[in-house]
Design a protein around this motif. Sequence first.
Motif, short mmCIF file in Angstrom:
data_model
loop_
_atom_site.label_atom_id
_atom_site.label_comp_id
_atom_site.label_asym_id
_atom_site.label_seq_id
_atom_site.Cartn_x
_atom_site.Cartn_y
_atom_site.Cartn_z
N SER A 157 0.83 -1.20 0.00
CA SER A 157 0.00 0.00 0.00
C SER A 157 0.87 1.25 0.00
O SER A 157 2.09 1.19 0.25
N ALA A 158 0.24 2.39 -0.25
CA ALA A 158 0.98 3.65 -0.22
C ALA A 158 1.58 3.89 1.16
O ALA A 158 2.72 4.38 1.28
N GLU A 159 0.84 3.54 2.20
CA GLU A 159 1.36 3.70 3.57
C GLU A 159 2.59 2.82 3.80
O GLU A 159 3.55 3.24 4.46
N GLU A 160 2.57 1.61 3.25
CA GLU A 160 3.72 0.71 3.41
C GLU A 160 4.93 1.23 2.64
O GLU A 160 6.08 1.13 3.12
N VAL A 161 4.69 1.78 1.45
CA VAL A 161 5.79 2.40 0.70
C VAL A 161 6.33 3.60 1.48
O VAL A 161 7.55 3.78 1.61
N GLY A 162 5.43 4.41 2.03
CA GLY A 162 5.86 5.55 2.83
C GLY A 162 6.68 5.13 4.03
O GLY A 162 7.67 5.80 4.38
N GLN A 163 6.31 4.01 4.66
CA GLN A 163 7.06 3.53 5.81
C GLN A 163 8.48 3.14 5.43
O GLN A 163 9.44 3.42 6.16
N LYS A 164 8.63 2.51 4.27
CA LYS A 164 9.97 2.15 3.79
C LYS A 164 10.82 3.41 3.58
O LYS A 164 12.01 3.44 3.92
N ILE A 165 10.19 4.43 3.01
CA ILE A 165 10.91 5.69 2.76
C ILE A 165 11.33 6.34 4.07
O ILE A 165 12.48 6.75 4.23
N ALA A 166 10.39 6.42 5.01
CA ALA A 166 10.70 7.03 6.30
C ALA A 166 11.81 6.28 7.02
O ALA A 166 12.71 6.88 7.63
N GLU A 167 11.78 4.96 6.93
CA GLU A 167 12.81 4.15 7.59
C GLU A 167 14.19 4.37 6.98
O GLU A 167 15.19 4.48 7.71
N GLU A 168 14.26 4.42 5.65
CA GLU A 168 15.55 4.63 5.00
C GLU A 168 16.11 6.02 5.30
O GLU A 168 17.32 6.18 5.51
N LEU A 169 15.25 7.03 5.31
CA LEU A 169 15.71 8.39 5.63
C LEU A 169 16.21 8.45 7.07
O LEU A 169 17.21 9.11 7.38
#
Length: 203
Positions: A157-169
């Motif tokens: 989901s978009a939220e799951e993609v966002g979580q991956k981004i937040a984690e990498e940052l």
Amino acid sequence: MEWKNMLDECCADELEEMVIDNIRVGFLSNSEILEECEEYIEENYPDDCCKFNPDEFLKIIQFLRNKHQNTGDQKNFLRLDSAFSNLRKQGIVALHCAGFTQSDGFDDCNEIASEKYKNGERIIGCCFYTMQDLAHILHEENTSLYFSFGNYFDQPSAEEVGQKIAEELGAVGFSVKWDKTADTKIAIEDFEWDKCYLTLFMS
């Protein structure tokens, strides 16, 4: 500056701001900045085209670069670039300075995602910031860099993609702010832009 007297006042002011912003953003050479300026004049100030001397304006760009070029080790940008590299390995199209507006950024990401998908690569989403997002920092309107993102299929989901981004940052040391919803941009707080164009004397 004397060159500004040769053009419409608004045109000259806008060109100067455009050049300085592109220099501080740090992705374009002098020739590439010149090309953007020529296109801008043609679209917005056609009567000034005949007054515009490309060779002389290249000297102006170099003069402004000498004054406004970022210097240093690019620590923040390199951390960001590292996070983007890790996101790409996970199937997320991650673009630096993708267009001027959010719509531009999604168009750029979608084009790349489509090509990668046709080539059989696994693509799950996208992440980018725009020139407009950077401009808010360059002009000291805020201190956070905002990232747009999205998914390409139902899962993840978009939220799951966002979580991956937040984690990498966060993994590369940034202070990340996000409410974990698909409609809210992800932000790096207290961000100082330090990208510089490394070849300082180019045509």
